[in-house]
Design a protein around this motif. Structure first.
Motif, PDB file in Angstrom:
ATOM      1  N   THR A  60      35.372  45.096  36.836  1.00 20.23           N
ATOM      2  CA  THR A  60      34.727  44.117  38.127  1.00 20.23           C
ATOM      3  C   THR A  60      33.778  42.910  37.661  1.00 20.23           C
ATOM      4  OG1 THR A  60      32.900  45.803  38.641  1.00 20.23           O
ATOM      5  CG2 THR A  60      35.042  45.944  39.872  1.00 20.23           C
TER       6      THR A  60
ATOM      7  N   GLU B 293      33.471  38.626  44.334  1.00 19.51           N
ATOM      8  CA  GLU B 293      33.921  39.829  43.517  1.00 19.51           C
ATOM      9  C   GLU B 293      35.066  39.837  43.277  1.00 19.51           C
ATOM     10  OE1 GLU B 293      33.734  44.525  44.491  1.00 19.51           O
ATOM     11  OE2 GLU B 293      32.292  43.284  45.332  1.00 19.51           O
TER      12      GLU B 293
ATOM     13  N   THR C  91      33.238  48.526  34.012  1.00 17.04           N
ATOM     14  CA  THR C  91      32.431  47.656  34.686  1.00 17.04           C
ATOM     15  C   THR C  91      31.714  46.455  34.034  1.00 17.04           C
ATOM     16  OG1 THR C  91      32.157  49.792  36.285  1.00 17.04           O
ATOM     17  CG2 THR C  91      30.395  47.910  36.622  1.00 17.04           C
TER      18      THR C  91
ATOM     19  N   LEU D  13      38.618  41.492  40.558  1.00 16.16           N
ATOM     20  CA  LEU D  13      39.228  42.721  39.697  1.00 16.16           C
ATOM     21  C   LEU D  13      39.603  42.024  38.353  1.00 16.16           C
ATOM     22  CD1 LEU D  13      40.829  45.047  42.154  1.00 16.16           C
ATOM     23  CD2 LEU D  13      38.796  45.398  41.043  1.00 16.16           C
TER      24      LEU D  13
END
Length: 214
Positions: free
Chosen positions: A149, A156, A44, A158
């Motif tokens: 992320t 947002e 993350t 990936l």
């Protein structure tokens, strides 16, 4: 060897799903969010600040940039000495390389229709990211992948970071805005991935003001 690396990556991008996708399969949002390989490590990332810190002080403020892209794929800033390389063009990607044609950035985007995603199947960034991972694993040259992320232009996203057995790396950002899923890929040396991460995450937008026409 340099061109072979680039040709393999560009061919992959044209096949994976954005410009020459295979026939649609029944895929669910639950399945699409799953990893396509056991070698994907999930991480993350809350911002690109750590990446910015990795760029040496000598590079900060000294790199002249230009804006490249299209209304369909969005625009991003890159070093001004990178060139559009049509000699290795496959599919409808927008791609620029450094002067040695070794490091590369590629932009693309897809609607549901372009990605050949059937009605009833959720069309989102997770689905395209899974196809991205699967295609890379097909080449049998991946040492490992990490998934995190982040945000790209406030969206947002990936981020899939690929470490190749050759020592080279690739990073792919996959994110959705309105009815499109966007894909930006940077390949080459580790320092290139580090340099381009803030360019991708902080300068991408649909605003093409000042974009070059080369």
């Amino acid at each position: 060897m340099k061109n072979k690396f680039l040709l393999a990556s560009v061919t992959f991008l044209s096949v994976v799903s954005l410009s020459a996708c295979t026939s649609p399969k029944k895929e669910s949002s639950k399945t699409s969010a799953a990893s396509s390989s056991t070698n994907v490590v999930k991480e993350t990332t809350t911002s690109s600040s750590n990446v910015k810190k990795q760029i040496s002080d000598s590079d900060k403020g000294n790199v002249k940039t230009k804006r490249i892209g299209s209304a369909d794929y969005g625009y991003v800033n890159i070093p001004s000495d990178w060139k559009k390389n049509d000699n290795i063009q496959v599919g409808d990607n927008i791609q620029y390389t450094d002067k040695n044609a070794f490091n590369i950035i590629v932009l693309n985007a897809a609607t549901r229709e372009k990605a050949h995603v059937a009605e009833g199947v959720e069309f989102n960034a997770e689905l395209i990211a899974k196809r991205f991972e699967t295609r890379w694993n097909d080449y049998k040259i991946v040492e490992k992948m990490t998934k995190s992320t982040t945000t790209v232009g406030g969206n947002e996203s990936l981020k899939i970071h690929i470490f190749l057995k050759t020592g080279l790396q690739a990073a792919g950002w996959v994110f959705q805005k309105d009815d499109k899923v966007y894909l930006i890929v940077v390949e080459g040396f580790e320092k290139t991935i580090t340099q381009f991460t803030p360019y991708v995450e902080n300068t991408w937008s649909l605003d093409g003001t000042g974009a070059v026409k080369d």
